[in-house]
Scaffold this active site. Structure first.
Site, PDB file in Angstrom:
ATOM      1  N   THR C  46       0.938  -1.182  -0.142  1.00 24.34           N
ATOM      2  CA  THR C  46       0.011  -0.084   0.026  1.00 24.34           C
ATOM      3  C   THR C  46       0.797   1.217   0.104  1.00 24.34           C
ATOM      4  OG1 THR C  46      -1.702  -1.246   1.087  1.00 24.34           O
ATOM      5  CG2 THR C  46      -2.073   1.333   1.070  1.00 24.34           C
ATOM      6  N   VAL C  47       1.955   1.046   0.669  1.00 25.04           N
ATOM      7  CA  VAL C  47       2.955   2.379   0.932  1.00 25.04           C
ATOM      8  C   VAL C  47       3.529   2.837  -0.524  1.00 25.04           C
ATOM      9  CG1 VAL C  47       5.237   1.246   0.802  1.00 25.04           C
ATOM     10  CG2 VAL C  47       4.747   2.954   2.311  1.00 25.04           C
ATOM     11  N   GLY C  51      -1.106   8.050  -6.585  1.00 24.95           N
ATOM     12  CA  GLY C  51      -1.865   9.222  -6.964  1.00 24.95           C
ATOM     13  C   GLY C  51      -3.124   9.557  -6.121  1.00 24.95           C
ATOM     14  N   PHE C 117      -8.842  12.099 -12.281  1.00 26.23           N
ATOM     15  CA  PHE C 117      -8.151  10.935 -12.429  1.00 26.23           C
ATOM     16  C   PHE C 117      -8.667  10.447 -13.636  1.00 26.23           C
ATOM     17  CE2 PHE C 117      -5.137   7.662 -10.178  1.00 26.23           C
ATOM     18  CZ  PHE C 117      -4.300   8.787  -9.749  1.00 26.23           C
ATOM     19  N   TRP C 156       5.818 -13.061  10.376  1.00 18.31           N
ATOM     20  CA  TRP C 156       5.388 -14.520  10.240  1.00 18.31           C
ATOM     21  C   TRP C 156       4.818 -14.750   8.728  1.00 18.31           C
ATOM     22  CZ3 TRP C 156       3.959 -17.495  14.689  1.00 18.31           C
ATOM     23  CH2 TRP C 156       4.668 -16.982  16.015  1.00 18.31           C
ATOM     24  N   ASP C 212       0.021 -14.714  -2.644  1.00 20.18           N
ATOM     25  CA  ASP C 212       0.047 -15.570  -1.371  1.00 20.18           C
ATOM     26  C   ASP C 212      -1.370 -15.813  -0.910  1.00 20.18           C
ATOM     27  OD1 ASP C 212       2.555 -14.593  -1.340  1.00 20.18           O
ATOM     28  OD2 ASP C 212       2.870 -14.400   0.769  1.00 20.18           O
ATOM     29  N   GLN C 231      -4.293  -5.568 -14.768  1.00 16.04           N
ATOM     30  CA  GLN C 231      -4.044  -4.288 -15.309  1.00 16.04           C
ATOM     31  C   GLN C 231      -2.832  -3.961 -15.477  1.00 16.04           C
ATOM     32  OE1 GLN C 231      -4.999  -0.445 -12.730  1.00 16.04           O
ATOM     33  NE2 GLN C 231      -6.593  -0.572 -14.301  1.00 16.04           N
ATOM     34  N   HIS C 233      -0.390  -0.799 -16.086  1.00 18.96           N
ATOM     35  CA  HIS C 233      -0.584   0.618 -16.123  1.00 18.96           C
ATOM     36  C   HIS C 233       0.526   1.210 -17.129  1.00 18.96           C
ATOM     37  CE1 HIS C 233       0.071   4.536 -14.397  1.00 18.96           C
ATOM     38  NE2 HIS C 233      -0.862   4.409 -13.504  1.00 18.96           N
ATOM     39  N   LEU C 243       6.713   2.947 -10.783  1.00 17.14           N
ATOM     40  CA  LEU C 243       5.165   3.670 -11.424  1.00 17.14           C
ATOM     41  C   LEU C 243       5.271   5.268 -11.561  1.00 17.14           C
ATOM     42  CD1 LEU C 243       2.215   3.292 -11.965  1.00 17.14           C
ATOM     43  CD2 LEU C 243       1.817   3.839  -9.565  1.00 17.14           C
ATOM     44  N   GLU C 246      -0.899   8.244 -12.495  1.00 21.52           N
ATOM     45  CA  GLU C 246      -1.703   8.755 -13.160  1.00 21.52           C
ATOM     46  C   GLU C 246      -2.025  10.281 -13.074  1.00 21.52           C
ATOM     47  OE1 GLU C 246      -4.741   5.862 -14.517  1.00 21.52           O
ATOM     48  OE2 GLU C 246      -6.304   7.303 -13.830  1.00 21.52           O
ATOM     49  N   ARG C 286      -7.001   2.932 -17.871  1.00 21.49           N
ATOM     50  CA  ARG C 286      -5.818   2.395 -18.251  1.00 21.49           C
ATOM     51  C   ARG C 286      -5.529   1.134 -19.430  1.00 21.49           C
ATOM     52  NH1 ARG C 286      -4.374   2.084 -11.642  1.00 21.49           N
ATOM     53  NH2 ARG C 286      -3.978   4.263 -11.146  1.00 21.49           N
ATOM     54  N   HIS C 354       0.312  -3.905 -13.175  1.00 25.64           N
ATOM     55  CA  HIS C 354       0.067  -3.203 -11.911  1.00 25.64           C
ATOM     56  C   HIS C 354      -0.770  -3.790 -10.867  1.00 25.64           C
ATOM     57  CE1 HIS C 354      -0.096   0.540  -9.609  1.00 25.64           C
ATOM     58  NE2 HIS C 354      -1.267   1.024  -9.994  1.00 25.64           N
ATOM     59  N   TYR C 355      -1.770  -4.372 -11.493  1.00 25.47           N
ATOM     60  CA  TYR C 355      -3.003  -4.730 -10.585  1.00 25.47           C
ATOM     61  C   TYR C 355      -3.982  -5.623 -11.065  1.00 25.47           C
ATOM     62  CZ  TYR C 355      -6.875  -3.940  -7.381  1.00 25.47           C
ATOM     63  OH  TYR C 355      -7.976  -3.791  -6.274  1.00 25.47           O
ATOM     64  N   ARG C 389      -9.807  -1.724 -13.607  1.00 26.85           N
ATOM     65  CA  ARG C 389     -10.184  -0.733 -12.460  1.00 26.85           C
ATOM     66  C   ARG C 389      -9.641   0.437 -12.683  1.00 26.85           C
ATOM     67  NH1 ARG C 389      -6.720   1.307  -8.824  1.00 26.85           N
ATOM     68  NH2 ARG C 389      -5.084   0.120  -9.317  1.00 26.85           N
ATOM     69  N   LEU C 395      -7.358   2.100  -3.490  1.00 26.37           N
ATOM     70  CA  LEU C 395      -6.946   2.559  -2.078  1.00 26.37           C
ATOM     71  C   LEU C 395      -8.235   2.594  -1.166  1.00 26.37           C
ATOM     72  CD1 LEU C 395      -4.010   5.288  -2.442  1.00 26.37           C
ATOM     73  CD2 LEU C 395      -3.843   2.900  -1.319  1.00 26.37           C
TER      74      LEU C 395
END
Lengths: 256, 138, 592
Positions: C46-47, C51, C117, C156, C212, C231, C233, C243, C246, C286, C354-355, C389, C395
């Protein structure tokens, strides 16, 4: 001449080694490679037991900090080309942290310190969500924004001799994050945090070496944050001294 | 939030000892240690200044005695060294000022050198004024 | 084997996982909640999101418009009940994050600022410069620290879901630092492990994104959904795959070919204007932009480099001040990794994986078909992303469906008994499997990196931006071969302490499973829709394929694909139109 670079990597296997030793690996010298690419090359092609952390490879997850030629660096943002073809580059785990294995350090202590500064928005009132956002102008945002950029890579701890000499020192990143919340106009916890941090293992532990700020890959300036914090603590102390039971309200009373 | 410790099994961590000579590792650390040690020089300068003030308050004889004592070669050497270190600390403090007290005008942070500069200007002007005053008398 | 127990267990500590943990803790503070993550939570991927996060914020916008943009962007593969719930809760969730201290960009008067966007008709993307994911993740992580019921298991690595009596009862995980293999039982498990971009050679995804959770869930007998929708990008830096958000185009950047021509005008995406126009040109979706790149490359109008063909992203006309204020990370990344300053140079870019739109099949509360098992975030397919997407929906998805899954799991957990002895026997078996297949194994010949490289090449050439029967079949055969060779891997590292070669091997196993699911679903879907483009079936086929693929793994390792109808509520399938005014409005009218 073939394009090569030598990596001298600290190895430590806790099951069998008393202490770390160095092992040399020759890797291709490529201008687009960072130190982390060279480590991945070794792990993939030469020695799968080489142990280190990495993830995003774009300087934002904070996993891949190591000592490169004695300097704390994010290895994903440190190009081999900055050391030159044929050079020898020494890679070690971040200084002052306990080493778990090879280049992996123990972070649990840092996490405890981070939590100890209460790095979350503290409010005395909690208006309902329907009341909308807390207002914050771009100027108010700008006041703390720099200190909110910390990626918890802990390079600043590896640069701070106080951390080495006094392992209980809360340390640059955690103190800067405390200050990040203190300076956020939405936060009401500055007093609470000051009580926690105005002690010799908190802000007064800092002796302003300034190295934390120099090595910070995100320009957070923890040293600046801590000095601002000290100034505020000193002013609070003076205020308390002049007005013994002094809160701001009482100070408005006229005393004979 | 609590964290599950895995101490029962966790491996032997290696803790590198911090060398006594760690501060020789980089010139920045050396400079830092120099600052720490030479804070004694700052204290000494304060003592000398207090002694000067006391002699002034006691009268001309005491002042003459004080200046005479200050002219001893070892005292001169000591004060010259103390003065150099005092300069080091002054520069450190002036450079620290904009970091510890960020100044904002119109919502923007004023560049650090603009905050530090007035300190230096004031310092030079004050020093020049004192020098003029002292040298004019003698 | 030591056993630990909690009421709710999170696998993964990124945006969705932390949001779910906090939601569960707030619903019922008496519950004990475990966050099990293979990395420290603030390292989660997520970090890297840049955009922004979409949620209706301004009076000129409406929930219906956000829903319509999302549904048409997803080529009508979105479940519309999920989209409606999503757009409704999105603003509240973003507001809640503001209350927790997220440094959202602001208007001069102190209110939240929003930006444009891709594929969005209105400005509704909340942003924190171009480090939105970073700020959201750290805000969530730091906020989570104040919740007493949450226990973290940092580093873990989960190897198996424990299932008995028709419900999930916990996990087996390796404490990476000590190498101990342990069972952690729970009354409900929420999988929030993110996507699987690392299956591909060129991706924006972090090293930890290996599918995973998808593999774990599928191995537990629960289907994955819509895995063919992956996806690309349109703007990744060559070589690194870093990246370029966008937002760079939303702020007014141009996409130009080797002749300096804004080539998107040739691909039915509108006519070029000096200022960005919503749902047009560079602000198209995209999938269309990435597909346009391939066509442009085939025409020989891209720039050839050492790392493949590129086009250019031109930000020079935006000026240094705007770039520093709104796109500082873009500038930082370009300067650090490409030695290019976008203020006065062109940025070389190419499409990059990308996704994953697909993932663990869940309902709108994150619940899967297996009792007590929930999923949220990129690992899940609710589905709000359909066949493509829209940027800045993911997010928000982590927040909305993370919170929903957290609340649903908290409710589910209350009525459940503690896990039984049979799952502990399973855990012991799993420990034996790990020791036999990996740690104590000798005589293997295959290197992890070799298999991984071959997998990445196979999937890229078979299931890239454009696919067809023959290349997909080849990829499928190659993956079967790799699965066999995987049984013969060798490890250099037999240490108990922080054995990252072991975790890499396990991750490779997950990736192979997920890669097979992608190829299998792509083979079966003989139409083109959104990000899934078949050159041998170039048209959308609503008669046969207005349906989600469900892919299950049989006990012999073979895969089975079924279909589940898409839920249509108010927006019947229409044509996807970008760069023109009228038709999307028709779509909304029809919807009424």
């Amino acid at each position: 001449m073939a394009e090569k670079i030598v990596l001298e990597i600290a190895r430590y296997a806790p099951e069998k080694d008393e202490k770390p030793s160095f092992q040399s690996f020759e890797v291709p010298f490529r201008k687009e490679w960072v130190v982390l690419d060279a480590l991945n090359h070794i792990k993939d092609k030469v020695d799968g037991s080489l142990t280190y952390r990495w993830s995003c490879r774009m300087g934002v997850c904070g996993s891949c900090g190591m000592m490169v030629n004695g300097e704390p660096k994010l290895t994903c943002a440190t190009f081999l080309s900055s050391y030159g073809n044929g050079a020898t580059v020494r890679v070690e785990p971040l200084r002052y942290f306990p080493v778990i294995r090879d280049l992996v350090t123990a972070l649990s202590d840092f996490l405890v310190k981070l939590q100890s500064v209460k790095p979350w928005l503290i409010r005395k009132d909690e208006p309902p969500l329907s009341a909308g956002e807390f207002l914050q102008t771009p100027e108010q945002l700008d006041i703390y924004k720099q200190f909110s950029m910390c990626i918890n890579c802990t390079l600043c701890y590896a640069a701070c001799p106080v951390v080495g000499l006094e392992p209980t020192f809360v340390g640059p990143a955690a103190l800067a994050l405390a200050q990040r919340y203190n300076m956020d106009n939405r936060d009401q916890g500055a007093e609470e945090r000051l009580g926690l941090l105005a002690h010799p293992e908190g802000i007064w532990g800092c002796t302003f070496v300034g190295e934390c700020t120099r090595v910070c890959p995100k320009h957070v300036d923890p040293a600046g944050a801590i000095q601002q914090y000290k100034l505020k603590a000193a002013l609070e102390w003076v205020k308390g001294f002049i007005l013994p039971r002094g809160s701001e309200d009482q100070s408005k009373e006229v005393r004979p | 939030m609590s964290v599950q410790p895995s101490t029962e099994f966790h491996p032997r961590w290696y803790r590198a000892p911090v060398s006594t000579y760690w501060w020789m590792g980089s010139w920045r650390y050396s400079l830092f240690i120099l600052r720490e040690l030479t804070s004694v020089a700052v204290a000494w300068s304060v003592v000398v200044t207090l002694l000067l003030l006391r002699s002034l308050l006691k009268g001309p004889d005491a002042y003459a005695h004080f200046t005479h004592r200050m002219q001893a070669p070892w005292m001169l050497a000591l004060n010259i060294i103390a003065f150099c270190f005092l300069l080091l600390h002054t520069i450190t403090w002036f450079n620290l000022a904009p970091r510890a007290m960020p100044v904002r005008v119109g919502g923007k942070r004023v560049p650090e050198f603009l905050v530090a500069a007035p300190n230096y200007v004031l310092w030079v002007v004050a020093s020049a004024a004192i020098a003029w005053f002292v040298l004019r008398k003698s | 084997m030591e056993i630990r127990s909690h009421d709710i267990l999170l696998v993964g500590g990124g945006g969705a996982g932390l949001r779910a943990a906090i939601a569960a803790a707030e619903v019922n503070p008496k519950l004990s909640i475990a966050v099990v993550s293979k990395v420290y939570p603030m390292r989660s991927h997520t970090v890297s999101a840049e955009g922004g996060a979409a949620g209706v914020a301004k009076p000129d916008d409406s929930l219906d418009e956000h829903a319509y943009d999302t549904i048409s962007g997803g080529d009508w593969m979105c479940d519309q009940d999920a989209v409606e719930a999503f757009v409704k809760e999105a603003p509240q969730e973003l507001l809640r994050l503001e209350r927790w201290g997220c440094p959202w960009n602001r208007e001069p008067d102190g209110h939240i600022a929003v930006r444009a966007f891709g594929g969005m008709k209105k400005k509704r993307t909340w942003f924190a410069a171009d480090k939105t994911g970073f700020h959201m993740l750290h805000t969530l992580f730091q906020t989570s620290l104040k919740y007493q019921p949450i226990t973290r298991y940092d580093e873990w690595f989960v190897t198996k879901l424990l299932v008995d009596d028709g419900r999930v009862q916990g996990v087996v995980a390796i404490d990476v630092m000590s190498g101990k293999i342990q069972a952690i039982t729970a009354k409900a498990v929420i999988v929030c492990t993110g996507g699987c971009g690392r299956i591909f050679p060129f991706t924006t995804n972090a090293n930890i994104k290996n599918g995973d959770g998808m593999a774990l869930v599928q191995r537990a007998g629960t289907p994955l959904k819509d895995m063919e929708f992956l996806q690309y990008h349109p703007t990744g830096l060559p070589f690194t795959g870093i990246l370029i958000t966008e937002a760079a185009r939303a702020e007014g950047g141009y996409m130009i070919n080797k002749d300096g021509y804004r080539y998107l005008q040739d691909y039915n995406l509108g006519t070029p204007q000096a200022k960005p126009v919503l749902r047009s040109m560079e602000l198209g979706p995209r999938d269309r932009l990435s597909q346009a790149f391939v066509k442009e490359d085939q025409k020989g109008r891209t720039v050839k480099t050492e790392y493949g063909s590129v086009v250019h992203l031109d930000l020079r006309h935006l000026g240094e001040k705007l770039i520093n204020a709104k796109l500082p990370f873009v500038r930082e990344l370009c300067m650090k990794y490409e030695n290019i300053d976008p203020v006065n140079e062109l940025i070389p870019v190419r499409p990059v994986v990308h996704y994953m739109m697909g993932g663990v099949s869940t309902d709108i509360n994150g619940a899967t078909s297996l009792g007590g098992l929930f999923a949220a975030g990129e690992v899940a397919c609710v589905s709000i992303n359909g066949a493509n997407r829209l940027g800045s929906n993911s997010l928000t998805e982590c927040l909305v469906f993370g919170a929903r899954a957290g609340r649903a799991a908290a409710e589910f957990a209350v009525g459940q008994k503690m896990p039984n002895g049979r799952v502990l026997a399973q855990a012991t078996d799993e420990q034996k499997r790990l020791e036999q297949q990996y740690l104590h194994k000798s005589g293997g010949q295959e290197r992890i990196a070799t298999l991984r490289d071959e997998m990445q090449k196979a999937v890229e050439s078979g299931a890239g931006i454009y696919r067809e029967q023959s290349t997909l079949s080849q990829a499928g055969n190659k993956l079967r071969e790799l699965q066999e060779r995987y049984a013969n891997i060798s490890l250099d590292d037999h240490s108990q302490t922080f054995n990252t070669e072991l975790t890499s091997a396990l991750e490779l196993g997950y990736m192979l499973d997920v890669a097979q699911s992608i190829v299998e679903c792509a083979l079966h879907r003989t139409e083109s829709r959104g990000a899934h483009q078949r050159t041998d079936f170039p048209e959308r086929d609503d008669q046969r394929f207005l349906a989600h693929s469900l892919v299950r793994r049989n006990s012999d390792g073979s895969l089975k694909v079924d279909y589940l109808p898409v839920k249509i509520t108010r927006w019947p399938p229409g044509e996807r139109v970008y760069g023109q005014e009228e038709k999307p409005k028709d779509g909304i009218k029809q919807a009424g």
